[in-house]
Design an enzyme around this catalytic site. Structure first.
Site, PDB file in Angstrom:
ATOM      1  CD  GLU A  35      -3.026  -0.631  -0.023  1.00  0.00           C
ATOM      2  OE1 GLU A  35      -3.361   0.558  -0.197  1.00  0.00           O
ATOM      3  OE2 GLU A  35      -3.427  -1.549  -0.755  1.00  0.00           O
ATOM      4  CB  CYS A 190     -13.106   3.024 -13.564  1.00  0.00           C
ATOM      5  SG  CYS A 190     -13.972   4.611 -13.439  1.00  0.00           S
ATOM      6  CB  CYS A 200     -17.604  -0.682 -16.186  1.00  0.00           C
ATOM      7  SG  CYS A 200     -17.825  -0.137 -14.484  1.00  0.00           S
ATOM      8  CB  CYS A 206     -21.697   4.508 -14.334  1.00  0.00           C
ATOM      9  SG  CYS A 206     -20.375   5.735 -14.351  1.00  0.00           S
TER      10      CYS A 206
END
Length: 356
Positions: A35, A190, A200, A206
């Site tokens: 991360e 995306c 998607c 969306c």
């Protein structure tokens, strides 16, 4: 579970990334390290750095026990070196305060240097399966488009809306998979430019797709001119081929890394070089530009060959003469490492002091 989360997990089972190196095993140390490395850096770039890092420092205790030069050398080339120093310090605090492990408590986790709300959520969700939302750059882009949220995501009110949406969609079941899934969706489908809307799982719901706003959302940050600065980097090389390096201070870019002495211009470069060694001449190498997030740096390297080191250097902990064989073990800024590895063979001078 919201319809979006349900559709996203079904997509993840078929198309998500299940073979990333920090997923096998997916323990807290490896998730945390990935991360931090992935902040402002793409997965394809991070993977070899991650693999080298865990090969050398396979556990949190190994990281805590390592010296800073080792940590920065493993990080060298990833940029944003403050992340590496925070990582190192946080590992040491975990050994001192948390029995050598990353805490499972959110407040204790975010109290560690370099671990913010989103990073803490990612660690707790992926390593421990606890329900905590995340909001990294990819997730911001997905949620901004999904809900048609206008305004730069870095603005306080916009970010507040995004956190509410992130929390709304984060499920109590399969939290680790959902967390990876929404990051994967942002990274692979995306995308910032040319999103693959046809692939998607959230296309039907969306707002950005429905209203033809995928090129407008997220709202860009207001433009700001990026200034250009200039510096002369001094490459002092002695008869043995060693190069003088200087450890940078704790503030500013490349803080804590070994770099080359610098000067504002050629005249002051000569004066600075004479402080550290006896020199006769110099060679002006090809100038180049290095781009930081907030400014550009025009670098003019000046090679002082056959320099005779001054004795005073031995008393300065932040100045050292290093052989080429020493460089791989040092934390060096990427452009400095490239510059040193590409140095020309030692030759007679092409630029004299008088000419300069």
């Amino acid at each position: 579970m919201t319809p979006f989360a349900n559709a996203l997990l079904a997509w993840f089972d078929r198309h998500g990334r299940h073979d990333l190196p920090w997923q096998h095993p997916r323990d807290a140390y490896r998730v945390w390290l990935s991360e931090i490395m992935l902040q402002q850096t793409q997965v394809v770039t991070v993977i070899p750095y991650f693999q080298r890092f865990v090969a050398k420092l396979p556990s949190l205790r190994d990281l805590a026990a390592a010296d800073e030069d080792t940590v920065l050398a493993l990080w060298s080339g990833l940029g944003y070196y403050r992340r590496a120093r925070f990582l190192h310090k946080a590992a040491q605090l975990c050994v001192d305060q948390h029995k050598g492990e990353l805490p499972r408590d959110f407040d204790a986790l975010t109290a560690l240097p370099g671990i913010g709300r989103s990073t803490a959520g990612a660690i707790l969700a992926q390593a421990y399966g606890l329900r905590h939302p995340i909001l990294d750059g990819n997730v911001k882009r997905v949620l901004t488009r999904l809900h048609g949220i206008v305004g730069h995501p870095g603005e306080r009110e916009v970010e507040k809306q995004l956190w509410l949406r992130a929390d709304e969609h984060t499920p109590a079941e399969r939290t680790a998979d959902y967390t990876q899934a929404i990051m994967d969706l942002g990274a692979t489908v995306c995308a910032r430019t040319r999103p693959l809307c046809a692939a998607c799982p959230a296309q039907a719901d969306c707002v950005a797709y429905r209203d033809h706003l995928t090129t407008q959302l997220p709202t860009p940050k207001p433009g700001k001119a990026i200034p250009t600065r200039s510096t002369v980097m001094l490459i002092l090389r002695d008869a043995e081929g060693r190069v003088l390096l200087q450890r940078r201070g704790t503030q500013g870019v490349w803080s804590g890394l070994w770099s080359l002495p610098e000067a504002e211009d050629s005249d002051s470069a000569w004066r600075e070089a004479q402080r550290h060694a006896q020199i006769d001449d110099a060679q002006s190498l090809t100038a180049f530009m290095h781009v930081f997030s907030h400014y550009r740096l025009q670098i003019q390297p000046l090679l002082f060959d056959h320099a005779a080191p001054a004795r005073v250097i031995a008393d300065n902990a932040d100045l050292r003469w290093y052989a080429a064989t020493d460089l791989p073990a040092l934390g060096l800024p990427a452009p400095v490492r490239s510059l040193l590895t590409g140095l020309p063979e030692r030759t007679e001078s092409s630029l004299t002091n008088e000419e300069n």
